[in-house]
Motif scaffolding. Structure first.
Motif, PDB file in Angstrom:
ATOM      1  N   TYR A 240     -30.102  71.507   0.991  1.00 23.91           N
ATOM      2  CA  TYR A 240     -30.252  72.735   1.759  1.00 23.91           C
ATOM      3  C   TYR A 240     -31.705  73.188   1.923  1.00 23.91           C
ATOM      4  CZ  TYR A 240     -25.184  73.275   1.610  1.00 23.91           C
ATOM      5  OH  TYR A 240     -23.837  73.080   1.767  1.00 23.91           O
ATOM      6  N   LEU A 241     -32.437  73.278   0.849  1.00 30.71           N
ATOM      7  CA  LEU A 241     -33.797  73.816   0.947  1.00 30.71           C
ATOM      8  C   LEU A 241     -34.732  72.849   1.680  1.00 30.71           C
ATOM      9  CD1 LEU A 241     -34.200  75.546  -2.528  1.00 30.71           C
ATOM     10  CD2 LEU A 241     -33.320  76.467  -0.376  1.00 30.71           C
TER      11      LEU A 241
ATOM     12  N   PRO B  15     -26.438  74.592  -7.690  1.00 33.49           N
ATOM     13  CA  PRO B  15     -27.857  74.496  -7.347  1.00 33.49           C
ATOM     14  C   PRO B  15     -28.477  73.131  -7.625  1.00 33.49           C
ATOM     15  CG  PRO B  15     -27.516  75.864  -9.298  1.00 33.49           C
ATOM     16  CD  PRO B  15     -26.181  75.632  -8.686  1.00 33.49           C
ATOM     17  N   ARG B  16     -28.111  72.493  -8.731  1.00 31.86           N
ATOM     18  CA  ARG B  16     -28.713  71.203  -9.061  1.00 31.86           C
ATOM     19  C   ARG B  16     -28.354  70.124  -8.037  1.00 31.86           C
ATOM     20  NH1 ARG B  16     -28.100  70.429 -15.650  1.00 31.86           N
ATOM     21  NH2 ARG B  16     -29.430  72.200 -16.245  1.00 31.86           N
ATOM     22  N   ARG B  17     -27.131  70.198  -7.526  1.00 33.05           N
ATOM     23  CA  ARG B  17     -26.683  69.185  -6.568  1.00 33.05           C
ATOM     24  C   ARG B  17     -27.102  69.509  -5.139  1.00 33.05           C
ATOM     25  NH1 ARG B  17     -22.070  67.149  -3.670  1.00 33.05           N
ATOM     26  NH2 ARG B  17     -20.898  69.083  -3.797  1.00 33.05           N
TER      27      ARG B  17
ATOM     28  N   PHE C 232     -25.121  76.698  -2.340  1.00 39.69           N
ATOM     29  CA  PHE C 232     -26.280  76.401  -3.179  1.00 39.69           C
ATOM     30  C   PHE C 232     -26.184  77.138  -4.516  1.00 39.69           C
ATOM     31  CE2 PHE C 232     -30.495  78.024  -4.543  1.00 39.69           C
ATOM     32  CZ  PHE C 232     -31.055  76.823  -4.970  1.00 39.69           C
TER      33      PHE C 232
ATOM     34  N   PHE D  75     -26.098  78.996   1.588  1.00 42.54           N
ATOM     35  CA  PHE D  75     -26.732  79.614   0.424  1.00 42.54           C
ATOM     36  C   PHE D  75     -25.702  79.889  -0.671  1.00 42.54           C
ATOM     37  CE2 PHE D  75     -28.661  83.341  -1.812  1.00 42.54           C
ATOM     38  CZ  PHE D  75     -29.762  82.671  -2.323  1.00 42.54           C
TER      39      PHE D  75
ATOM     40  N   TRP E 260     -29.760  71.714  -3.995  1.00 41.79           N
ATOM     41  CA  TRP E 260     -31.075  72.249  -3.642  1.00 41.79           C
ATOM     42  C   TRP E 260     -31.801  71.391  -2.622  1.00 41.79           C
ATOM     43  CZ3 TRP E 260     -35.844  69.989  -4.166  1.00 41.79           C
ATOM     44  CH2 TRP E 260     -35.927  68.845  -4.964  1.00 41.79           C
ATOM     45  N   LYS E 261     -31.763  70.077  -2.812  1.00 41.02           N
ATOM     46  CA  LYS E 261     -32.487  69.205  -1.890  1.00 41.02           C
ATOM     47  C   LYS E 261     -31.845  69.200  -0.515  1.00 41.02           C
ATOM     48  CE  LYS E 261     -34.497  64.604  -1.488  1.00 41.02           C
ATOM     49  NZ  LYS E 261     -34.659  63.267  -2.126  1.00 41.02           N
TER      50      LYS E 261
END
Length: 233
Positions: free
Chosen positions: A212-213, A205-207, A201, A198, A209-210
């Motif tokens: 991790y989430l 976040p842009r790189r 992330f 997290f 997000w996919k």
């Protein structure tokens, strides 16, 4: 961690070779569809759980692992071991300025005696054999490969025979970025509670997000599926 360090030390002293891999939730998810990555991981000699989620999953499935052995923590401990026992390390990966910063950091912290060589992680496929030969002929006992997954796993697997002179070969992902100071590592409390992903992330976040989430959701599904399967076996 202590078992791993002992295995590595014994292997170097005995002149053997260990191909080491770490796994986290994201890599286990990727292994479901990337058969080359799956082979590279499953045919390695030693596997550690890099992600806390893997340790929690092992307990949930009734096959508990002793602890998380993060790749960066293992790398740091192995650098200390190299200094103590006179081993040499080759650092391969990341951008030129980053890998140079890592080498300079460890040279200043310990000495240049632990450095067998270094190279950035940007190369063409046709250069791969020459790079592997360069590393093999460097006199290194330990190789750290800091390139992205699945490239690092496949590089080590495909070139294991060429790298036979190197006793311990290991992918370390983004560890060079942390050691060089380019990226900050999560606070210890976040590492303890399995929130290091997290923190990464939040940094990118842009790189991320996919990875991790979405990846973590698929990982949870895989673990629940395995739990149901074992319940009926």
């Amino acid at each position: 961690m202590s078992e791993t360090l002992t295995k590595v030390s014994n292997c170097i002293e005995e002149g053997g070779q260990i191909h080491h891999v770490v796994v986290n939730a994201g890599k286990i998810v990727a292994m479901q569809t990337d058969l080359q990555l799956r082979q590279s991981v499953n045919e390695s000699d030693l596997v550690n759980a890099d992600g806390q989620a893997v340790v929690w999953a092992s307990r949930f499935l009734g096959k508990p692992l002793k602890e998380r052995v993060a790749g960066i923590d293992l790398m740091i401990n192995l650098v200390q071991l190299a200094h103590k026992k006179g081993y040499k390390i080759f650092f391969f990966g990341a951008k030129e300025d980053v890998v140079k910063a890592v080498v300079n950091t460890y040279t200043n912290q310990y000495s240049s005696n632990i450095i067998a060589g270094y190279r950035n992680g940007y190369f063409k496929k046709e250069e791969e054999l020459d790079i592997a030969r360069q590393i093999s002929n460097s006199g290194a006992h330990i190789l750290f490969v800091a390139i992205s997954s699945p490239n690092k796993e496949n590089f080590l697997y495909d070139n294991k025979d060429i790298l036979k002179n190197v006793n311990f070969i290991m992918g370390v992902g983004g560890s060079f970025d942390v050691v060089s100071g380019k990226i900050k590592r999560a606070p210890l409390w976040m590492q303890t509670y399995g929130l290091e992903w997290f923190y990464r992330f939040l940094q990118e976040p842009r790189r991320m997000w996919k990875r991790y989430l979405v990846g973590n959701t698929v990982f949870i599904y895989l673990i629940l599926k395995e739990k149901v399967k074992t319940a009926f076996d």
